[in-house]
Design a protein around this motif. Structure first.
Motif, PDB file in Angstrom:
ATOM      1  N   CYS A   1       0.904  -1.174   0.073  1.00 19.61           N
ATOM      2  CA  CYS A   1       0.037   0.055  -0.019  1.00 19.61           C
ATOM      3  C   CYS A   1       0.997   1.372  -0.266  1.00 19.61           C
TER       4      CYS A   1
ATOM      5  N   HIS B   1       0.125   4.147   1.041  1.00 18.31           N
ATOM      6  CA  HIS B   1      -0.013   5.009   2.288  1.00 18.31           C
ATOM      7  C   HIS B   1       0.939   4.938   3.071  1.00 18.31           C
ATOM      8  N   LEU B   2       1.241   3.720   3.887  1.00 17.94           N
ATOM      9  CA  LEU B   2       2.226   3.623   4.912  1.00 17.94           C
ATOM     10  C   LEU B   2       3.203   2.317   4.421  1.00 17.94           C
TER      11      LEU B   2
ATOM     12  N   LEU C   1       2.398  -0.713   4.107  1.00 14.08           N
ATOM     13  CA  LEU C   1       1.861  -2.008   4.615  1.00 14.08           C
ATOM     14  C   LEU C   1       1.392  -2.975   3.412  1.00 14.08           C
TER      15      LEU C   1
ATOM     16  N   CYS D   1      -7.060  -1.507   1.152  1.00 14.88           N
ATOM     17  CA  CYS D   1      -6.145  -2.001   2.210  1.00 14.88           C
ATOM     18  C   CYS D   1      -6.770  -2.265   3.479  1.00 14.88           C
TER      19      CYS D   1
ATOM     20  N   ALA E   1      -5.613  -1.871   6.651  1.00 18.87           N
ATOM     21  CA  ALA E   1      -5.016  -0.981   7.427  1.00 18.87           C
ATOM     22  C   ALA E   1      -5.994   0.243   7.607  1.00 18.87           C
ATOM     23  N   HIS E   2      -6.136   0.976   6.609  1.00 15.65           N
ATOM     24  CA  HIS E   2      -7.079   2.338   6.795  1.00 15.65           C
ATOM     25  C   HIS E   2      -7.844   2.586   5.556  1.00 15.65           C
ATOM     26  N   GLY E   3      -8.120   1.241   4.906  1.00 13.19           N
ATOM     27  CA  GLY E   3      -9.344   1.213   4.054  1.00 13.19           C
ATOM     28  C   GLY E   3      -8.894   2.198   2.462  1.00 13.19           C
ATOM     29  N   SER E   4      -7.890   2.578   2.347  1.00 10.18           N
ATOM     30  CA  SER E   4      -7.743   3.104   0.849  1.00 10.18           C
ATOM     31  C   SER E   4      -7.794   2.091  -0.136  1.00 10.18           C
TER      32      SER E   4
ATOM     33  N   CYS F   1      -7.808   6.784   2.837  1.00  7.16           N
ATOM     34  CA  CYS F   1      -7.769   6.502   4.161  1.00  7.16           C
ATOM     35  C   CYS F   1      -9.040   6.720   5.280  1.00  7.16           C
TER      36      CYS F   1
HETATM   37  S1  FES Z   1      -1.623   1.626   5.138  1.00  8.63           S
HETATM   38 FE1  FES Z   1      -3.017   1.297   3.501  1.00  8.63          FE
HETATM   39  S2  FES Z   1      -4.201   2.641   3.901  1.00  8.63           S
HETATM   40 FE2  FES Z   1      -3.039   3.101   5.329  1.00  8.63          FE
END
Ligand code: FES
Length: 150
Positions: free
Chosen positions: A69, A71-72, A74, A94, A96-99, A113
């Motif tokens: 992902c 974003h971070l 992950l 994702c 983790a935060h749904g993106s 996110c």
């Molecule tokens: S790590 Fe994937 S949306 Fe935050």
């Protein structure tokens, strides 16, 4: 599906020049039958020269995207059921935060996110800008072997 090209630095006589990697069909070691039989019709493979690629069967088609992902960084599909992306309407989200990312193009879709909690002091999310993930054209040969263009 879009075809990703990446540039890498190549040392030449004390200077650094940029060379573009040529895309090639790369074997994933996964067959169509193997993908269908996998949990969530999903397999993550480490493809030589590319990295972790997530193969997903959806609506009777096969898609390949980066498992990381943007974003971070992950994994979309981790090693535990807690870290496992969901697929809906042609997009993978994702855990983790749904993106969410379009399985075909890798483009970010919808709210970025949506599961990231707002910071109590600042009262807003810190999640950066929507960013696409790499997506790869997929071909399946007559034996069912899945290859990606990367
Ligand atoms: S790590 Fe994937 S949306 Fe935050």
């Amino acid at each position: 599906m879009s075809i990703s090209t990446r540039a890498r630095a190549t040392p030449t006589l004390g200077r650094r020049a940029r060379a573009t990697r040529t895309n090639a069909l790369r074997d994933t070691g996964v067959t169509r039958d193997g993908l269908r039989a996998a949990e969530k019709q999903r397999v993550v493979v480490d493809v030589d020269g590319v990295g972790k690629v997530l193969l997903q069967e959806f609506a009777n088609d096969v898609y390949a995207v980066s498992n990381k992902c943007p974003h971070l960084g992950l994994s979309l599909q981790g090693k535990t059921p807690l870290l496992s992306a969901t697929v809906s309407d042609g997009a993978i989200a994702c855990p983790a935060h749904g993106s969410a990312f379009d399985l075909k193009t890798g483009e970010a879709r919808g709210e970025w996110c949506p599961k990231l909690p707002a910071l109590p002091v600042v009262g807003k999310k810190y999640c950066g800008e929507p960013t696409a993930i790499a997506s790869y054209a997929v071909s399946v040969d007559e034996s069912g072997a899945i290859k990606i263009d990367a």
